[in-house]
Every structure is written in C-alpha cells, then in structure tokens.
Design an enzyme around this catalytic site. Structure first.
Site, short mmCIF file in Angstrom:
data_model
loop_
_atom_site.label_atom_id
_atom_site.label_comp_id
_atom_site.label_asym_id
_atom_site.label_seq_id
_atom_site.Cartn_x
_atom_site.Cartn_y
_atom_site.Cartn_z
N ASP A 148 76.75 17.42 16.56
CA ASP A 148 77.76 16.94 16.44
C ASP A 148 77.79 15.38 16.08
OD1 ASP A 148 78.15 15.96 18.83
OD2 ASP A 148 79.17 17.66 19.46
N ASP B 6 70.83 17.28 22.37
CA ASP B 6 72.19 16.98 22.74
C ASP B 6 72.17 16.54 24.07
OD1 ASP B 6 75.01 17.15 22.63
OD2 ASP B 6 74.99 19.47 21.93
N THR C 72 76.61 26.10 20.79
CA THR C 72 76.26 24.62 19.97
C THR C 72 74.97 24.83 19.24
OG1 THR C 72 77.87 23.63 21.22
CG2 THR C 72 76.23 22.32 19.59
N LYS D 28 80.53 19.95 14.17
CA LYS D 28 80.77 21.12 14.97
C LYS D 28 82.28 20.92 15.64
CE LYS D 28 80.10 21.10 19.53
NZ LYS D 28 79.43 20.95 20.72
N GLU E 251 81.61 25.59 55.63
CA GLU E 251 81.52 24.14 55.27
C GLU E 251 80.07 23.66 55.34
OE1 GLU E 251 83.92 22.59 58.73
OE2 GLU E 251 85.95 23.43 57.62
N ARG F 66 85.11 22.72 18.49
CA ARG F 66 85.16 23.91 19.43
C ARG F 66 86.75 24.11 19.51
NH1 ARG F 66 82.07 25.49 24.04
NH2 ARG F 66 80.89 23.64 23.77
N THR G 105 76.80 27.14 27.09
CA THR G 105 76.91 28.68 26.79
C THR G 105 75.62 28.78 25.74
OG1 THR G 105 78.42 27.90 25.02
CG2 THR G 105 79.36 28.70 27.20
N GLY G 106 75.33 27.78 24.95
CA GLY G 106 74.35 27.84 23.91
C GLY G 106 74.96 27.97 22.59
N HIS H 166 78.20 12.84 29.55
CA HIS H 166 78.93 13.21 28.24
C HIS H 166 79.46 12.11 27.36
CE1 HIS H 166 80.43 16.00 25.23
NE2 HIS H 166 81.78 15.47 25.59
C1 R5P Z 1 79.87 18.89 23.56
O1 R5P Z 1 80.32 17.92 22.92
C2 R5P Z 1 78.28 18.55 24.32
O2 R5P Z 1 77.80 17.64 23.79
C3 R5P Z 1 77.60 20.00 24.04
O3 R5P Z 1 77.18 20.01 22.70
C4 R5P Z 1 78.22 21.02 24.78
O4 R5P Z 1 78.67 20.82 25.72
C5 R5P Z 1 77.44 22.32 24.45
O5 R5P Z 1 78.10 23.34 25.00
P1 R5P Z 1 77.61 24.96 24.55
O6 R5P Z 1 76.16 25.08 24.97
O7 R5P Z 1 78.64 25.82 25.48
O8 R5P Z 1 77.99 24.98 22.92
#
Ligand code: R5P
Length: 291
Positions: free
Chosen positions: A166, A216, A224, A189, A36, A191, A221-222, A127
């Site tokens: 995007d 962005d 995008t 883009k 805790e 997903r 995860t990178g 976001h």
């Molecule tokens: C999604 O719309 C966000 O703006 C980022 O593009 C996204 O979270 C990036 O995630 P990742 O690095 O996993 O592609």
C-alpha cells in the site's frame, strides 16, 4: 554502557551488547501464582548509561508490564541515562480514534513510558512514526529496510521489482529498491474497518518473469501479503519474496502465504521466531556506538 536484555528480547539484547562490547545485566523474571509479573535486575546501575531492550509482541500486555517494571527498577538505581529500545511497540496501530468511544491506545503506552522517566525511546519500523511526536523525550524510529536490502542483494534475483502493498509502505520499498538498484511500486490496498477484510485494486505491474520482493512493516493475518502475491503471480511474476520487520503471523498465516506462492518469508528478531532471518542487532548497536 550496560545493556539490559528484557525477557522478551533476551537473545537480541545479548547480540547488541556483544556488538557494543558492553556489559550485560542479568534479569530474573517469573509469574506469581496469581499471574502477576515479577522482574529483578541483578546489577548496580547507579550513575550508569543504561540501554534496556524489550519488545512487546504477543503476549503484549505481559511484555508491556515487564517493560514498565524494568524501567522502574532501573530508575530506582539512579542511572546516568536510560535509553529504551522497544523493537516492536504494541498498540502502535491504534494510533487514532477509528470509532467514537475508542481510546488512543498508543498515546497511553507512550505516556506511561515517558512518565516512568525514560530519557530516550527507540522503536523499529513502527507502523506510523508520527505517533512518536506525542512524546516530549527524544524518540526515534529505526528502519530495518536497509538490512532487508542487504539480505536480498546476496540472493541471485532476476531483475527484481520491489513492491509496497500500500501507499504507506512506499518509502520502505524505495529504501530496499535503492540498495538493489531496482524499480519499486506500490499497490492499492484497502481494509474493511468492520470485517478486517483486505481488498486490493487491480494494478498493471511490469513483473512478468521478474522476481518480486514485497516489503511491509508487519505481517499479521497475512491477508495483505496474500493479495499482493496473487496480483504478482496472476501477471506472470517469478519468485516472490515477502519481507516484513515484524512477522506476527497469526494462526495459519505462514502456511497460507507460502501456499499463495511465496518463495520465502523473511522477518527480523523484533519478534523472535523461525522467520527471524535478519537480525536488527546491528541496527540497534549502530545507534549507540561510542557511547
Ligand atoms: C497495515 O497498513 C500494515 O502496514 C500491514 O500491511 C498490515 O498490518 C498487515 O496486516 P495483515 O497481515 O493482517 O494483512
């Protein structure tokens, strides 16, 4: 004003206090043997104007609990006003029910913050800023994009093109492009909701022999950024800089992005790390100058 740097934003909090010439309240924190969380604010906040800064990156739940407990500790001392800055607000991406049976996670987090008695909430490049409309208290999303614009202005770039991976990030690209006096464009883009796999439609870019800046809100995860870098490089682009306010960079994300051809990964200290090349302290301090 007295600034409380939460455990997850200690350096950032002190930087903000310095810029504001404000007092800093010390916070002690630890985990009990059973896991805790314990926090204690070593200051008298009765009648004070309080600014609490606590980001909620990984471990999100621990950092959120610290945030909630700190808010309560402040409120127990009857401050004049409590303003809270959560530079990275966890769960902000669960902003709708993607599948039946899911919670609206960000609304839950916001309701807790509001019910605990916060007067004003500030986030940075959340976001989807619309999620702040759930709140009845004053809530504002600040943008680090002008800071990135200033950062890139100092670099000698060749006719840069600012790129949003995007449509959702187009306003971010526009802000940076205005400062650089350059063009901007967005990519297409998608997903896959089940696998999380990123797909990007081919788009003709006028990027040959030009440097590119991809902006962005988050690099997680990178995936995008990697798709965007590949698109630029395949069309003969020059140096590619990737910038995001919140560089989460899960697992091998950093090395994968660099291997894909990025010249540099630029993040901020909303999530402190080696990619925190830009500080959001001036952005936060600017909001509260003269209070
Ligand atoms: C999604 O719309 C966000 O703006 C980022 O593009 C996204 O979270 C990036 O995630 P990742 O690095 O996993 O592609």
């Amino acid at each position: 004003m007295i600034v409380i740097p939460g455990p997850a934003s200690q350096i950032l909090g002190v930087k903000v206090a310095r810029l504001l010439n404000s007092e800093v309240a010390a916070v002690s924190f630890k985990d009990f043997p059973d896991g805790e969380t314990y926090v204690r604010i070593d200051a008298d906040l009765k009648g004070r104007d309080v600014l609490l800064i606590q980001s909620t990156y990984n471990p999100q739940d621990k950092n959120l609990i610290q945030l909630f407990l700190l808010i309560d500790a402040v409120k127990q001392m009857n401050p004049e006003k409590l303003r809270v800055v959560v530079p990275y607000l966890a769960y902000a991406r669960q902003d709708k029910q993607f599948k039946k049976g899911e919670p609206l996670s960000i609304k839950v987090i916001e309701e807790i913050i509001e019910k605990l008695g916060v007067d004003e909430l500030y986030t940075i490049d959340i976001h989807e800023p619309k999620v702040l409309n759930h709140l009845k208290i004053k809530a504002k999303d600040l943008s680090a994009m002008p800071l990135f614009g200033d950062y890139f202005k100092k670099k000698k770039m060749s006719n840069p093109l600012v790129i949003a991976p995007d449509d959702g990030a187009i306003h971010r690209a526009e802000t940076v492009a205005k400062i650089l006096d350059s063009e901007y464009v967005s990519l297409d883009k998608f997903r896959d909701k089940d696998t999380g796999e990123i797909k990007m439609d081919y788009k003709e870019l006028n990027v040959k022999k030009r440097d590119a800046v991809i902006v962005d809100d988050i690099i997680s995860t990178g995936g995008t950024m990697i798709k965007a870098i590949q698109m630029i490089k395949n069309q003969g682009g020059g140096s590619v800089y990737v910038a995001a306010t919140h560089t989460i960079l899960i697992g091998e994300a950093k090395s994968k992005i660099l291997s894909a051809g990025a010249a540099e990964i630029i993040g901020t200290d909303t999530i402190p790390s080696e990619t925190s090349l830009v500080s959001v302290a001036p952005l936060i301090a600017e909001q509260f100058k003269g209070l």
